[in-house]
Design a protein around this motif. Structure first.
Motif, PDB file in Angstrom:
ATOM      1  N   GLN A   1      15.049  85.767  59.938  1.00  0.00           N
ATOM      2  CA  GLN A   1      15.622  84.528  59.437  1.00  0.00           C
ATOM      3  C   GLN A   1      15.771  84.017  57.990  1.00  0.00           C
ATOM      4  O   GLN A   1      16.821  83.564  57.611  1.00  0.00           O
ATOM      5  N   LEU A   2      14.823  84.613  57.509  1.00  0.00           N
ATOM      6  CA  LEU A   2      14.906  84.436  55.657  1.00  0.00           C
ATOM      7  C   LEU A   2      15.851  85.399  55.247  1.00  0.00           C
ATOM      8  O   LEU A   2      16.418  84.742  54.434  1.00  0.00           O
ATOM      9  N   VAL A   3      16.203  86.480  55.600  1.00  0.00           N
ATOM     10  CA  VAL A   3      17.154  87.423  55.319  1.00  0.00           C
ATOM     11  C   VAL A   3      18.656  86.834  55.413  1.00  0.00           C
ATOM     12  O   VAL A   3      19.344  86.655  54.726  1.00  0.00           O
ATOM     13  N   HIS A   4      18.400  86.295  56.599  1.00  0.00           N
ATOM     14  CA  HIS A   4      20.078  85.665  57.111  1.00  0.00           C
ATOM     15  C   HIS A   4      20.069  84.507  56.304  1.00  0.00           C
ATOM     16  O   HIS A   4      21.282  84.077  55.894  1.00  0.00           O
ATOM     17  N   PHE A   5      19.283  83.534  55.911  1.00  0.00           N
ATOM     18  CA  PHE A   5      19.490  82.443  55.271  1.00  0.00           C
ATOM     19  C   PHE A   5      19.728  82.460  53.836  1.00  0.00           C
ATOM     20  O   PHE A   5      20.571  82.154  53.298  1.00  0.00           O
ATOM     21  N   THR A   6      19.011  83.603  53.367  1.00  0.00           N
ATOM     22  CA  THR A   6      19.386  84.148  51.806  1.00  0.00           C
ATOM     23  C   THR A   6      20.972  84.756  51.768  1.00  0.00           C
ATOM     24  O   THR A   6      21.375  84.376  50.960  1.00  0.00           O
ATOM     25  N   LEU A   7      21.238  85.514  52.733  1.00  0.00           N
ATOM     26  CA  LEU A   7      22.623  85.898  52.734  1.00  0.00           C
ATOM     27  C   LEU A   7      23.630  84.905  52.765  1.00  0.00           C
ATOM     28  O   LEU A   7      24.630  84.717  52.000  1.00  0.00           O
ATOM     29  N   VAL A   8      23.445  83.899  53.758  1.00  0.00           N
ATOM     30  CA  VAL A   8      24.429  82.910  53.975  1.00  0.00           C
ATOM     31  C   VAL A   8      24.350  82.053  52.647  1.00  0.00           C
ATOM     32  O   VAL A   8      25.340  81.522  52.417  1.00  0.00           O
ATOM     33  N   ALA A   9      23.179  81.680  52.127  1.00  0.00           N
ATOM     34  CA  ALA A   9      23.252  80.930  50.661  1.00  0.00           C
ATOM     35  C   ALA A   9      23.836  81.791  49.786  1.00  0.00           C
ATOM     36  O   ALA A   9      24.667  81.114  48.961  1.00  0.00           O
ATOM     37  N   LEU A  10      23.758  82.936  49.437  1.00  0.00           N
ATOM     38  CA  LEU A  10      24.494  83.760  48.508  1.00  0.00           C
ATOM     39  C   LEU A  10      26.051  83.758  48.881  1.00  0.00           C
ATOM     40  O   LEU A  10      26.790  83.466  47.845  1.00  0.00           O
ATOM     41  N   LYS A  11      26.658  83.800  50.237  1.00  0.00           N
ATOM     42  CA  LYS A  11      27.827  83.691  50.404  1.00  0.00           C
ATOM     43  C   LYS A  11      28.290  82.570  50.052  1.00  0.00           C
ATOM     44  O   LYS A  11      29.608  82.384  49.729  1.00  0.00           O
ATOM     45  N   ASN A  12      27.720  81.357  50.493  1.00  0.00           N
ATOM     46  CA  ASN A  12      28.158  80.157  49.943  1.00  0.00           C
ATOM     47  C   ASN A  12      28.184  79.823  48.851  1.00  0.00           C
ATOM     48  O   ASN A  12      29.336  79.103  48.007  1.00  0.00           O
ATOM     49  N   ALA A  13      27.279  80.279  47.973  1.00  0.00           N
ATOM     50  CA  ALA A  13      27.313  80.192  46.286  1.00  0.00           C
ATOM     51  C   ALA A  13      28.432  81.030  45.729  1.00  0.00           C
ATOM     52  O   ALA A  13      29.192  80.426  44.793  1.00  0.00           O
TER      53      ALA A  13
END
Length: 115
Positions: free
Chosen positions: A60-72
Motif C-alpha cells: 500500500q505504501l508503494v502504491h501510494f508513493t507511485l500515485v503521489a508521484l504520478k499526480n505530482a
C-alpha cells in the motif's frame, strides 16, 4: 537577424528553441502511440474507479508513493502547459497530458466531454 536584449544570454534562446522542437517532435510520436493503446471502449462505457483495485498491506505504501508521484508529474505538466501559453511550446497538449495523469473525481466524465 533581430538583436537580442542584453539581459537574454544567446544560449538561452538556443536551449528554448531546442527544447520546444524536442517537445513538438516527441508529442507527434507519442500521441498516436498513447491513443492506440487506449481500450476500444474507453470513451463508451462507464469505467469503474481504480480505487477498488487498491493494494493492501506493505504494498500500500508503494502504491501510494507511485500515485503521489504520478499526480505530482501531472500537476507539473499542467502548470508547464499553462506557462507555455506565453512561452514557446505545446501548451494545450502538455496541459491535456497533465490532466490525463491526474487522479480526481469525475476525470473520466471530463475527458469524455472534451473528446
Amino acid at each position: 537577424m533581430i538583436p537580442l536584449p542584453d539581459w537574454i544570454p544567446p544560449h538561452t534562446l538556443v536551449t528554448a528553441l531546442g527544447l520546444s522542437t524536442a517537445i513538438s517532435i516527441g508529442s507527434l510520436i507519442l500521441a498516436p502511440i498513447a491513443i492506440a493503446r487506449l481500450p476500444s471502449d474507453y470513451f463508451v462505457e462507464d469505467r469503474p474507479s481504480q480505487q477498488s483495485a487498491r493494494a493492501t498491506g506493505p504494498r500500500q505504501l508503494v502504491h501510494f508513493t507511485l500515485v503521489a508521484l504520478k499526480n505530482a508529474l501531472g500537476t507539473g505538466l499542467f502548470i508547464a502547459g499553462a506557462a507555455m501559453f506565453v512561452l514557446p511550446g505545446q501548451g494545450l497538449l502538455t496541459m491535456v497530458i497533465g490532466v490525463g495523469l491526474l487522479d480526481f473525481p469525475g476525470k473520466h466524465r471530463l475527458v469524455s466531454a472534451l473528446v
